[in-house]
Design an enzyme around this catalytic site. Structure first.
Site, PDB file in Angstrom:
ATOM      1  N   SER A  46      16.810   6.444  -9.548  1.00 25.06           N
ATOM      2  CA  SER A  46      16.149   7.118  -8.935  1.00 25.06           C
ATOM      3  C   SER A  46      16.869   8.084  -7.622  1.00 25.06           C
ATOM      4  O   SER A  46      16.272   8.635  -7.006  1.00 25.06           O
ATOM      5  CB  SER A  46      15.219   6.667  -8.469  1.00 25.06           C
ATOM      6  OG  SER A  46      15.487   5.448  -7.675  1.00 25.06           O
ATOM      7  N   LYS A  88      14.339   3.224  -2.179  1.00 23.14           N
ATOM      8  CA  LYS A  88      13.953   4.840  -1.816  1.00 23.14           C
ATOM      9  C   LYS A  88      13.853   5.748  -0.599  1.00 23.14           C
ATOM     10  O   LYS A  88      14.749   4.752   1.061  1.00 23.14           O
ATOM     11  CB  LYS A  88      12.236   4.906  -1.981  1.00 23.14           C
ATOM     12  CG  LYS A  88      11.437   4.567  -3.678  1.00 23.14           C
ATOM     13  CD  LYS A  88      12.272   5.348  -4.569  1.00 23.14           C
ATOM     14  CE  LYS A  88      11.764   4.126  -5.996  1.00 23.14           C
ATOM     15  NZ  LYS A  88      11.922   4.886  -6.692  1.00 23.14           N
TER      16      LYS A  88
END
Length: 187
Positions: A46, A88
C-alpha cells in the site's frame, strides 16, 4: 553490611552485579520500545513506491506526545481493535475537508501537491487507470487524521475505514534500516 560483603563469596557478588545489569538494561530497553522508538516491518504494497513490502523502519513513538501528526507524515496506525499495524501517509488533519476528483486529491478545495506519487501516477497512466478514484468530500473530525497509502489502487485506508483517531496513531516512520542497501528516510 560490610561483614556481609566480606563473607559473600566472590561469585555470588559477581552474579548479583550481572543480574542488576541485565535488569537495568532490560528495563531501559522496554521503556524505549514502549514509549520512544520501535522497529516495524512494512507489510503489503500500500505504500509503494515509497516503502516496500518487507522493509524495516524505525518508528518514533515519542513525537506525537509533543505534537499531532502533520500532512505528509508517514505513520503507523492501529485501525481497529485487532492490534494489526498499518503504515499510511497523513493527507489531512482535523477540520480539513478531503475529496478526490478527476485523479486529483483536494484538501480544503486546494489541489494537494503529491510529488511522492509521481512514479505511481506514471504507472497508472500507462495502464490506463486513475491513481486516485473520486471520493468525498469528507470532513476530518476533531481528534482524527485522514490517511492514504501511496499505492492508491492497492490501499485500504481512510477512504474505506474513515478518518483514524489520534489515539490509534502509534508513531511516525523515521527511517528505513533494512535492507542495508536501501537505508533512507522515507518522504
Amino acid at each position: 553490611m560490610e561483614q556481609y560483603a566480606q563473607d559473600t563469596p566472590k561469585w555470588k557478588a559477581e552474579l548479583f552485579d550481572w543480574l542488576k545489569s541485565f535488569l537495568i538494561i532490560g528495563s531501559a530497553t522496554a521503556v524505549i520500545y514502549l514509549f520512544i522508538m520501535a522497529p516495524y516491518v512494512v507489510q503489503g504494497r500500500s505504500m509503494e513506491t515509497t516503502l516496500h513490502d518487507g522493509e524495516r523502519v524505525i518508528v518514533n513513538k515519542a513525537i506525537y506526545y509533543l505534537d499531532d501528526p502533520q500532512p505528509g507524515d508517514i505513520v503507523i496506525i492501529h485501525p481497529d481493535a485487532s492490534g494489526e499495524n498499518w503504515i499510511k501517509r497523513v493527507v489531512a488533519v482535523a477540520g480539513d475537508t478531503v475529496e478526490a476528483k478527476n485523479d486529483q486529491l483536494y484538501v480544503n478545495g486546494q489541489p494537494l501537491q503529491e510529488d511522492y506519487l509521481n512514479e505511481n501516477r506514471l504507472k497508472s497512466e500507462a495502464a490506463g487507470v486513475v491513481l486516485t478514484a473520486d471520493f468525498g468530500p469528507v470532513t476530518v473530525e476533531e481528534g482524527s487524521v485522514f490517511v492514504m497509502g501511496d499505492n492508491r489502487n492497492n490501499s485500504m485506508d481512510s477512504r474505506v475505514i474513515g478518518p483514524v483517531q489520534l489515539d490509534h496513531v502509534v508513531g511516525r516512520a523515521e527511517f528505513v534500516y533494512w535492507p542495508f542497501n536501501a537505508i533512507r528516510m522515507p518522504k
